[in-house]
Design a protein around this motif. Structure first.
Motif, PDB file in Angstrom:
ATOM      1  N   LEU A 450       0.910  -1.127   0.091  1.00 13.01           N
ATOM      2  CA  LEU A 450       0.037   0.129  -0.093  1.00 13.01           C
ATOM      3  C   LEU A 450       0.914   1.169  -0.124  1.00 13.01           C
ATOM      4  O   LEU A 450       1.835   1.139   0.455  1.00 13.01           O
ATOM      5  N   HIS A 451       0.392   2.241  -0.859  1.00 14.37           N
ATOM      6  CA  HIS A 451       1.357   3.453  -0.785  1.00 14.37           C
ATOM      7  C   HIS A 451       0.484   4.586  -0.011  1.00 14.37           C
ATOM      8  O   HIS A 451      -0.507   5.191  -0.617  1.00 14.37           O
ATOM      9  N   ARG A 452       0.676   4.686   1.348  1.00 16.50           N
ATOM     10  CA  ARG A 452      -0.077   5.499   2.217  1.00 16.50           C
ATOM     11  C   ARG A 452       0.257   6.784   2.279  1.00 16.50           C
ATOM     12  O   ARG A 452       1.494   7.012   2.121  1.00 16.50           O
ATOM     13  N   GLU A 453      -0.804   7.661   2.152  1.00 11.62           N
ATOM     14  CA  GLU A 453      -0.298   8.826   2.202  1.00 11.62           C
ATOM     15  C   GLU A 453      -1.479   9.644   3.202  1.00 11.62           C
ATOM     16  O   GLU A 453      -2.519   9.155   3.626  1.00 11.62           O
ATOM     17  N   LYS A 454      -1.013  10.786   3.803  1.00 10.22           N
ATOM     18  CA  LYS A 454      -1.996  11.566   4.651  1.00 10.22           C
ATOM     19  C   LYS A 454      -3.049  12.023   3.660  1.00 10.22           C
ATOM     20  O   LYS A 454      -2.802  12.861   2.770  1.00 10.22           O
ATOM     21  N   THR A 455      -4.317  11.763   4.173  1.00 15.28           N
ATOM     22  CA  THR A 455      -5.360  12.193   3.228  1.00 15.28           C
ATOM     23  C   THR A 455      -6.723  12.802   4.213  1.00 15.28           C
ATOM     24  O   THR A 455      -6.809  12.344   5.093  1.00 15.28           O
ATOM     25  N   GLU A 456      -7.022  13.923   3.589  1.00 17.28           N
ATOM     26  CA  GLU A 456      -8.199  14.626   4.352  1.00 17.28           C
ATOM     27  C   GLU A 456      -9.401  13.727   3.921  1.00 17.28           C
ATOM     28  O   GLU A 456      -9.623  14.102   2.601  1.00 17.28           O
ATOM     29  N   PHE A 457     -10.183  12.990   4.464  1.00 18.26           N
ATOM     30  CA  PHE A 457     -11.146  12.094   4.001  1.00 18.26           C
ATOM     31  C   PHE A 457     -12.249  12.734   3.348  1.00 18.26           C
ATOM     32  O   PHE A 457     -12.678  12.365   2.081  1.00 18.26           O
ATOM     33  N   ILE A 458     -12.803  13.648   4.016  1.00 17.21           N
ATOM     34  CA  ILE A 458     -14.118  14.294   3.425  1.00 17.21           C
ATOM     35  C   ILE A 458     -13.813  14.852   2.143  1.00 17.21           C
ATOM     36  O   ILE A 458     -14.831  14.530   1.162  1.00 17.21           O
ATOM     37  N   ARG A 459     -12.753  15.569   1.762  1.00 18.39           N
ATOM     38  CA  ARG A 459     -12.603  16.362   0.584  1.00 18.39           C
ATOM     39  C   ARG A 459     -12.159  15.034  -0.561  1.00 18.39           C
ATOM     40  O   ARG A 459     -12.794  15.173  -1.716  1.00 18.39           O
ATOM     41  N   TYR A 460     -11.588  13.981  -0.134  1.00 15.77           N
ATOM     42  CA  TYR A 460     -11.383  13.044  -1.058  1.00 15.77           C
ATOM     43  C   TYR A 460     -12.532  12.391  -1.258  1.00 15.77           C
ATOM     44  O   TYR A 460     -12.948  11.746  -2.715  1.00 15.77           O
ATOM     45  N   PHE A 461     -13.423  12.188  -0.204  1.00  8.27           N
ATOM     46  CA  PHE A 461     -14.749  11.367  -0.346  1.00  8.27           C
ATOM     47  C   PHE A 461     -15.636  12.172  -1.475  1.00  8.27           C
ATOM     48  O   PHE A 461     -16.326  11.612  -2.350  1.00  8.27           O
ATOM     49  N   HIS A 462     -15.724  13.409  -1.386  1.00  7.79           N
ATOM     50  CA  HIS A 462     -16.475  14.446  -2.192  1.00  7.79           C
ATOM     51  C   HIS A 462     -16.012  14.177  -3.644  1.00  7.79           C
ATOM     52  O   HIS A 462     -16.649  13.878  -4.549  1.00  7.79           O
ATOM     53  N   GLU A 463     -14.552  14.079  -3.914  1.00  6.72           N
ATOM     54  CA  GLU A 463     -13.948  13.607  -5.371  1.00  6.72           C
ATOM     55  C   GLU A 463     -14.644  12.449  -5.949  1.00  6.72           C
ATOM     56  O   GLU A 463     -14.850  12.560  -7.079  1.00  6.72           O
ATOM     57  N   VAL A 464     -14.267  11.444  -4.941  1.00  8.45           N
ATOM     58  CA  VAL A 464     -14.942  10.207  -5.497  1.00  8.45           C
ATOM     59  C   VAL A 464     -16.453  10.115  -6.070  1.00  8.45           C
ATOM     60  O   VAL A 464     -16.726   9.882  -7.107  1.00  8.45           O
ATOM     61  N   ILE A 465     -17.074  10.768  -5.258  1.00  8.42           N
ATOM     62  CA  ILE A 465     -18.636  11.012  -5.376  1.00  8.42           C
ATOM     63  C   ILE A 465     -18.913  11.884  -6.715  1.00  8.42           C
ATOM     64  O   ILE A 465     -19.688  11.515  -7.416  1.00  8.42           O
ATOM     65  N   ASP A 466     -18.135  12.897  -6.735  1.00  8.30           N
ATOM     66  CA  ASP A 466     -18.167  13.828  -8.133  1.00  8.30           C
ATOM     67  C   ASP A 466     -17.899  13.098  -9.181  1.00  8.30           C
ATOM     68  O   ASP A 466     -18.865  13.222 -10.265  1.00  8.30           O
ATOM     69  N   ARG A 467     -17.087  12.076  -9.207  1.00 12.93           N
ATOM     70  CA  ARG A 467     -16.942  11.352 -10.302  1.00 12.93           C
ATOM     71  C   ARG A 467     -18.262  10.348 -10.700  1.00 12.93           C
ATOM     72  O   ARG A 467     -18.472  10.329 -11.817  1.00 12.93           O
ATOM     73  N   PHE A 468     -18.689   9.950  -9.578  1.00 14.50           N
ATOM     74  CA  PHE A 468     -19.845   8.956 -10.037  1.00 14.50           C
ATOM     75  C   PHE A 468     -21.057  10.057 -10.395  1.00 14.50           C
ATOM     76  O   PHE A 468     -21.911   9.523 -11.133  1.00 14.50           O
ATOM     77  N   GLU A 469     -21.108  11.095 -10.033  1.00 14.31           N
ATOM     78  CA  GLU A 469     -22.215  12.057 -10.062  1.00 14.31           C
ATOM     79  C   GLU A 469     -22.338  12.256 -11.693  1.00 14.31           C
ATOM     80  O   GLU A 469     -23.419  12.647 -12.174  1.00 14.31           O
ATOM     81  N   MET A 470     -21.205  12.459 -12.192  1.00 17.70           N
ATOM     82  CA  MET A 470     -21.002  12.707 -13.611  1.00 17.70           C
ATOM     83  C   MET A 470     -21.727  11.586 -14.551  1.00 17.70           C
ATOM     84  O   MET A 470     -22.235  12.040 -15.638  1.00 17.70           O
TER      85      MET A 470
END
Ligand code: ADP
Length: 610
Positions: A450-470
């Motif tokens: 796993l290539h882990r990194e510090k991630t701010e989850f809410i912003r990241y989650f918004h981006e994932v949902i954005d992709r589906f929304e399109m």
């Protein structure tokens, strides 16, 4: 052990033997001495009688041999004889009679019996002496008084050795026997005293001898209780002391052996109790004699409860194995202890114990819980069958479309593109599946890094949902119920996207027209809970956990139609767990499904340093 009573004790036997020996000795000595003393006394007595008789005989000889002139004043032979006899000290003699050669009495010292003078004596001993000219003696018993009497007849000879008469002497032997009786009495008293003294000594000696034996007996009783700490006192170097020493030596050796045995037992029982495998020892009849805790746990009760029970009954093998000796050849057996939904499989390995003559003396059974092993094996078999099945379906579809194309469909401008699109879809599905399988296999083998990194989850989650929304159809509404906060998570974004893609695409796939999909993130102390809910047909309660299993699909026909591989949630679970989170599902049939997963929050320290 029972105490030995005095009457059965070695002490009494010893004392009795001691006294008996002494009695025999006293008896032998006593009778010998009595006989010798009697003979000696009698000899002495007779000698003194003889001496006196001889003296008397000389006097009487003179009287007989005297020349008589016939003078009146001269005493006659009878008178002279009477005088001599009367003068004799009566002390020793009872009766003295002087008898002439014709057997007539010339004189007697018995004053009360003077009538006898002149009478003829017919006693055979007198007659015999007169005849034989020799002295004779005899011992008689007085019939009236019961006294023993010594009789002596001494011939009186003249110068020419002719017999003139005899002296007849009768004397009581009672004095001698009285003396003998006194000596015997003294001897008897001495013997009784000696016996008493020796009995007392015997008791003391017997005690001294049996004391160490009694001590050893006591010590042996103490040893029998397992106490080897005490020793027998050793006094001296005799046989009993040597026995006591040997006994102490034995005690030492026994203590050592016991300590070794106990040590071995402790080791064995600690090995047995720490073993994860259950161990059961039985005798040759199959009766349980030893069982460790693990075996008790596998059989569902404390080991003590099974001691003495029949092994075949216990392992529910009575139908499979008729005779206990068949265990020798059975090697390893899988026993099914499953109850309803609870699968429980135990493997039993049997080995036989032989004695030095190769006779069977028991069996050792080793039990191990193979439920998981068997489950894994079952899963593996299912997995291979699933993979083959899953690959065969698209391949069959591919083949039939390709066949149709080769058989002429490729020339049809309308059908050919459609057929080619299907083959492309199926090929892509296969590629997806093979990729998923490869990923799972890599995760199984811990090869996926796993290539882990510090991630701010809410912003990241918004981006994932954005992709589906399109791309999502207008009939489905995506509802973000996300807090306006920042949650930092240490994660591999690509892998987490894969997780969310699987869950969200399932939610979209199974959502009805007009359905809502809700996205939530909730913060707990050390983790966040992410949830994605749909309003689809839901999953039956008993299948909720199974959706995370590989190739599991609630409705195979339907999912395949929507293009699922049955691996998405299985991969998601592996990935979430690789991020130290948990994943689970909740669902109400007909109302919808919610998939939850947790992710640990980065702690302050780490967050600061990154
Ligand atoms: P697939 O690729 O078939 O979707 P998954 O592992 O993602 O495989 O899902 C396993 C099965 O779980 C699905 O086949 C489906 O039956 C069920 N499932 C998953 N998500 C949902 C959902 N949101 N609603 C209803 N059923 C679902």
């Amino acid at each position: 052990m029972k105490k030995v009573g005095f009457f059965r004790s070695i002490q009494l036997k010893f004392i009795i033997i001691y006294i008996l020996l002494l009695l025999i000795a006293v008896q032998v000595i006593g009778s010998y001495v009595a006989k010798e003393v009697e003979a000696e006394l009698l000899d002495n007595f007779k000698d003194s009688v003889n001496d006196r008789v001889e003296l008397l005989s000389i006097n009487l000889q003179q009287a007989f041999n005297k020349d008589r002139t016939g003078d009146e004043s001269e005493p006659s032979l009878q008178q002279e004889v009477q005088d001599i006899v009367t003068d004799v000290d009566r002390g020793g003699f009872t009766t003295i009679q002087v008898i002439n050669s014709q057997g007539r009495v010339l004189g007697t010292n018995d004053f009360l019996n003077q009538d006898i003078v002149g009478q003829k004596i017919t006693e055979p001993i007198v007659q015999q002496s007169l005849k034989l000219h020799s002295s004779l003696d005899n011992t008689l018993l007085n019939s009236k008084t019961g006294d023993r009497i010594f009789v002596r007849v001494e011939p009186i000879l003249n110068e020419d050795e002719n017999i003139e008469g005899v002296i007849y002497i009768q004397t009581s032997l009672e004095g001698v026997y009285g003396q003998l009786q006194n000596i015997n009495d003294i001897f008897l008293n001495g013997s009784v005293l000696a016996l008493i003294v020796s009995a007392v000594l015997g008791i003391l000696v017997a005690r001294a001898i049996t004391k160490p034996i009694i001590e050893m007996r006591r010590q042996a009783q103490v040893m029998a209780t397992g106490d080897f700490s005490k020793k027998v006192n050793v006094h001296g170097t005799d046989e009993i002391s040597q026995l006591a020493e040997t006994f102490n030596d034995l005690n030492d050796r026994l203590r050592l052996s016991m300590a070794t045995i106990q040590e071995e037992q402790r080791k064995l029982s600690s090995v047995l109790s720490n073993m994860t495998e259950g161990v059961i020892a039985t005798d040759q009849a199959g009766e349980v004699s030893l069982m460790n805790d693990a075996a008790g746990r596998l059989l569902g009760a404390s080991p003590e409860r099974f001691i003495g029970e029949d092994l075949l009954d216990l392992l529910e093998l009575d139908e499979r194995i008729v005779d206990i000796t068949d265990l020798q050849d059975s090697g390893s057996i899988i026993i099914d202890f499953s109850e309803e939904d609870n699968v429980f499989l135990v493997r039993a390995n049997f080995s036989t114990i032989f004695d030095e003559n190769h006779a069977v003396i028991g069996f050792i059974t080793v039990l191990s819980d193979v439920t998981e092993e068997e489950k894994v094996e079952q899963e593996r078999r299912e997995f291979v069958s699933n993979v083959s099945h899953e690959l065969r379906t698209p391949l069959t579809t591919l083949r039939s479309y390709l066949e149709a194309l080769t058989e002429g469909a490729w020339t049809d401008k309308e059908i050919a593109p459609q057929f080619l699109a299907v083959t492309q879809n199926e090929t892509e599905r296969m590629i997806r599946m093979v990729n998923s399988l490869l990923q799972l296999s890599r995760m199984d083998n811990k090869e996926l890094s796993l290539h882990r990194e510090k991630t701010e989850f809410i912003r990241y989650f918004h981006e994932v949902i954005d992709r589906f929304e399109m791309n999502v159809s207008e009939n489905i509404t995506l509802r973000r119920e996300l807090p306006n906060l920042r949650y930092y998570v240490w994660m591999d974004k690509d892998r987490m996207t894969q997780v969310l893609d699987n869950i969200i695409s399932n939610a979209i796939k199974y959502s009805p027209d007009g359905g809502n999909i809700r996205f939530k993130v909730e913060k707990q102390i050390r983790q966040i809970i992410v949830s994605i809910s749909d309003e689809g047909l839901g999953i039956a309660y008993d299948k909720l956990d199974k959706v995370f299993d590989r190739f599991y699909r609630v409705d195979k026909a339907r999912t395949r139609k929507v293009g699922g591989t049955g691996l998405g949630l299985a991969i998601s679970r592996e990935l979430v767990e690789a991020h130290y989170g948990k994943i689970w599902a909740r669902s109400v049939e007909g109302k919808g499904t919610t998939i939850f997963f947790t992710l640990p929050l980065m702690n302050e320290k780490r967050r600061g340093s990154k």
